[in-house]
Design a protein around this motif. Sequence first.
Motif, PDB file in Angstrom:
ATOM      1  N   ARG A  83      50.464  33.795  37.601  1.00  0.00           N
ATOM      2  CA  ARG A  83      50.542  34.454  36.288  1.00  0.00           C
ATOM      3  C   ARG A  83      49.166  34.771  35.732  1.00  0.00           C
ATOM      4  NH1 ARG A  83      54.722  31.610  32.309  1.00  0.00           N
ATOM      5  NH2 ARG A  83      54.248  33.466  31.118  1.00  0.00           N
ATOM      6  N   ALA A  84      48.167  34.024  36.159  1.00  0.00           N
ATOM      7  CA  ALA A  84      46.808  34.211  35.642  1.00  0.00           C
ATOM      8  C   ALA A  84      46.053  35.333  36.354  1.00  0.00           C
ATOM      9  CB  ALA A  84      46.029  32.897  35.766  1.00  0.00           C
ATOM     10  N   ILE A  85      46.607  35.902  37.414  1.00  0.00           N
ATOM     11  CA  ILE A  85      45.924  36.985  38.133  1.00  0.00           C
ATOM     12  C   ILE A  85      46.082  38.271  37.324  1.00  0.00           C
ATOM     13  CG2 ILE A  85      45.740  38.307  40.266  1.00  0.00           C
ATOM     14  CD1 ILE A  85      47.177  35.919  41.668  1.00  0.00           C
ATOM     15  N   PRO A  86      44.968  38.877  36.907  1.00  0.00           N
ATOM     16  CA  PRO A  86      45.070  40.094  36.100  1.00  0.00           C
ATOM     17  C   PRO A  86      45.645  41.290  36.868  1.00  0.00           C
ATOM     18  CG  PRO A  86      42.895  39.089  35.892  1.00  0.00           C
ATOM     19  CD  PRO A  86      43.597  38.402  37.028  1.00  0.00           C
ATOM     20  N   TYR A  87      46.241  42.173  36.133  1.00  0.00           N
ATOM     21  CA  TYR A  87      46.759  43.442  36.656  1.00  0.00           C
ATOM     22  C   TYR A  87      45.662  44.132  37.456  1.00  0.00           C
ATOM     23  CZ  TYR A  87      48.900  48.131  36.385  1.00  0.00           C
ATOM     24  OH  TYR A  87      49.456  49.361  36.657  1.00  0.00           O
ATOM     25  N   GLY A  88      46.008  44.631  38.632  1.00  0.00           N
ATOM     26  CA  GLY A  88      45.059  45.377  39.441  1.00  0.00           C
ATOM     27  C   GLY A  88      44.126  44.521  40.281  1.00  0.00           C
ATOM     28  N   GLU A  89      44.248  43.199  40.177  1.00  0.00           N
ATOM     29  CA  GLU A  89      43.408  42.300  40.968  1.00  0.00           C
ATOM     30  C   GLU A  89      44.283  41.499  41.919  1.00  0.00           C
ATOM     31  OE1 GLU A  89      40.728  39.836  38.746  1.00  0.00           O
ATOM     32  OE2 GLU A  89      40.262  41.445  37.332  1.00  0.00           O
ATOM     33  N   THR A  90      43.654  40.940  42.939  1.00  0.00           N
ATOM     34  CA  THR A  90      44.357  40.075  43.870  1.00  0.00           C
ATOM     35  C   THR A  90      43.591  38.769  44.033  1.00  0.00           C
ATOM     36  OG1 THR A  90      43.222  41.003  45.799  1.00  0.00           O
ATOM     37  CG2 THR A  90      45.357  41.987  45.211  1.00  0.00           C
ATOM     38  N   ARG A  91      44.276  37.781  44.546  1.00  0.00           N
ATOM     39  CA  ARG A  91      43.689  36.515  44.955  1.00  0.00           C
ATOM     40  C   ARG A  91      44.260  36.205  46.332  1.00  0.00           C
ATOM     41  NH1 ARG A  91      41.631  37.942  41.058  1.00  0.00           N
ATOM     42  NH2 ARG A  91      41.080  36.829  39.149  1.00  0.00           N
ATOM     43  N   THR A  92      43.507  35.498  47.140  1.00  0.00           N
ATOM     44  CA  THR A  92      44.034  35.118  48.442  1.00  0.00           C
ATOM     45  C   THR A  92      44.820  33.814  48.319  1.00  0.00           C
ATOM     46  OG1 THR A  92      42.122  33.804  49.109  1.00  0.00           O
ATOM     47  CG2 THR A  92      42.069  36.194  49.615  1.00  0.00           C
ATOM     48  N   TYR A  93      45.633  33.576  49.329  1.00  0.00           N
ATOM     49  CA  TYR A  93      46.340  32.298  49.399  1.00  0.00           C
ATOM     50  C   TYR A  93      45.309  31.167  49.381  1.00  0.00           C
ATOM     51  CZ  TYR A  93      50.307  35.187  50.822  1.00  0.00           C
ATOM     52  OH  TYR A  93      51.306  36.126  50.858  1.00  0.00           O
ATOM     53  N   GLY A  94      44.185  31.400  50.040  1.00  0.00           N
ATOM     54  CA  GLY A  94      43.114  30.407  50.070  1.00  0.00           C
ATOM     55  C   GLY A  94      42.494  30.169  48.707  1.00  0.00           C
TER      56      GLY A  94
ATOM     57  N   LEU B 138      57.479  39.829  40.548  1.00  0.00           N
ATOM     58  CA  LEU B 138      57.034  40.884  39.644  1.00  0.00           C
ATOM     59  C   LEU B 138      56.677  40.307  38.285  1.00  0.00           C
ATOM     60  CD1 LEU B 138      56.396  43.879  39.348  1.00  0.00           C
ATOM     61  CD2 LEU B 138      58.702  44.185  38.474  1.00  0.00           C
ATOM     62  N   VAL B 139      57.620  39.635  37.619  1.00  0.00           N
ATOM     63  CA  VAL B 139      57.322  39.034  36.319  1.00  0.00           C
ATOM     64  C   VAL B 139      56.237  37.965  36.495  1.00  0.00           C
ATOM     65  CG1 VAL B 139      58.270  37.744  34.366  1.00  0.00           C
ATOM     66  CG2 VAL B 139      59.634  39.539  35.455  1.00  0.00           C
ATOM     67  N   VAL B 140      56.348  37.162  37.542  1.00  0.00           N
ATOM     68  CA  VAL B 140      55.271  36.282  37.984  1.00  0.00           C
ATOM     69  C   VAL B 140      54.759  36.955  39.254  1.00  0.00           C
ATOM     70  CG1 VAL B 140      54.650  34.009  38.862  1.00  0.00           C
ATOM     71  CG2 VAL B 140      56.248  34.211  36.954  1.00  0.00           C
ATOM     72  N   PRO B 141      53.590  37.591  39.176  1.00  0.00           N
ATOM     73  CA  PRO B 141      53.164  38.575  40.178  1.00  0.00           C
ATOM     74  C   PRO B 141      52.697  38.017  41.524  1.00  0.00           C
ATOM     75  CG  PRO B 141      51.440  38.258  38.577  1.00  0.00           C
ATOM     76  CD  PRO B 141      52.620  37.450  38.100  1.00  0.00           C
ATOM     77  N   CYS B 142      53.647  37.557  42.337  1.00  0.00           N
ATOM     78  CA  CYS B 142      53.288  37.049  43.659  1.00  0.00           C
ATOM     79  C   CYS B 142      52.784  38.167  44.574  1.00  0.00           C
ATOM     80  CB  CYS B 142      54.455  36.290  44.296  1.00  0.00           C
ATOM     81  SG  CYS B 142      56.027  37.143  44.274  1.00  0.00           S
ATOM     82  N   HIS B 143      53.046  39.426  44.223  1.00  0.00           N
ATOM     83  CA  HIS B 143      52.523  40.530  45.038  1.00  0.00           C
ATOM     84  C   HIS B 143      50.997  40.603  44.972  1.00  0.00           C
ATOM     85  CE1 HIS B 143      53.051  42.314  41.019  1.00  0.00           C
ATOM     86  NE2 HIS B 143      52.048  43.115  41.340  1.00  0.00           N
ATOM     87  N   ARG B 144      50.392  39.953  43.989  1.00  0.00           N
ATOM     88  CA  ARG B 144      48.934  39.954  43.852  1.00  0.00           C
ATOM     89  C   ARG B 144      48.259  38.881  44.705  1.00  0.00           C
ATOM     90  NH1 ARG B 144      49.299  40.492  37.341  1.00  0.00           N
ATOM     91  NH2 ARG B 144      50.215  42.580  37.318  1.00  0.00           N
ATOM     92  N   VAL B 145      49.039  38.126  45.459  1.00  0.00           N
ATOM     93  CA  VAL B 145      48.490  37.106  46.347  1.00  0.00           C
ATOM     94  C   VAL B 145      48.540  37.653  47.768  1.00  0.00           C
ATOM     95  CG1 VAL B 145      48.624  34.719  47.119  1.00  0.00           C
ATOM     96  CG2 VAL B 145      49.332  35.307  44.788  1.00  0.00           C
ATOM     97  N   VAL B 146      47.382  37.713  48.404  1.00  0.00           N
ATOM     98  CA  VAL B 146      47.253  38.329  49.721  1.00  0.00           C
ATOM     99  C   VAL B 146      46.569  37.367  50.688  1.00  0.00           C
ATOM    100  CG1 VAL B 146      47.170  40.667  48.761  1.00  0.00           C
ATOM    101  CG2 VAL B 146      45.040  39.411  49.140  1.00  0.00           C
TER     102      VAL B 146
END
Length: 129
Positions: A58-69, A93-101
Amino acid sequence: MHVELLGQTVELDADRVGASEPEIREQVAEYAAGERRTFDLPVELVDGFAGEVMAEMRAIPYGETRTYGDIAAALDTAPVAVGRACGANPVPLVVPCHRVVGADSLGGYSAGDGLPLKRALLDLETGEK
């Protein structure tokens, strides 16, 4: 409940969202149209480790990603454990797991048709639609 998003059907556990189904659908439609960058829907996180991962997502901002690591390091755990928790996200989507790569790939995605939808969501957020 099922919501339509970018030509896909995404399942959300509406019992975890403190809003009516019409409000959820409205916010999803606004997001898909590029009119919404954050969801202001109250979400009941799952208990335990998976809930901790959801809070990080939830803390990952729109348009950004974070790795699983990245998330694993923040929670002092292994990336594979983070991946499992992401895959169990009851409100994608509501909790943006798509932003985790992954460090060198998209990783996985359990909503809609999987990776094609994850790529489309990331492209939407970066303006590469």
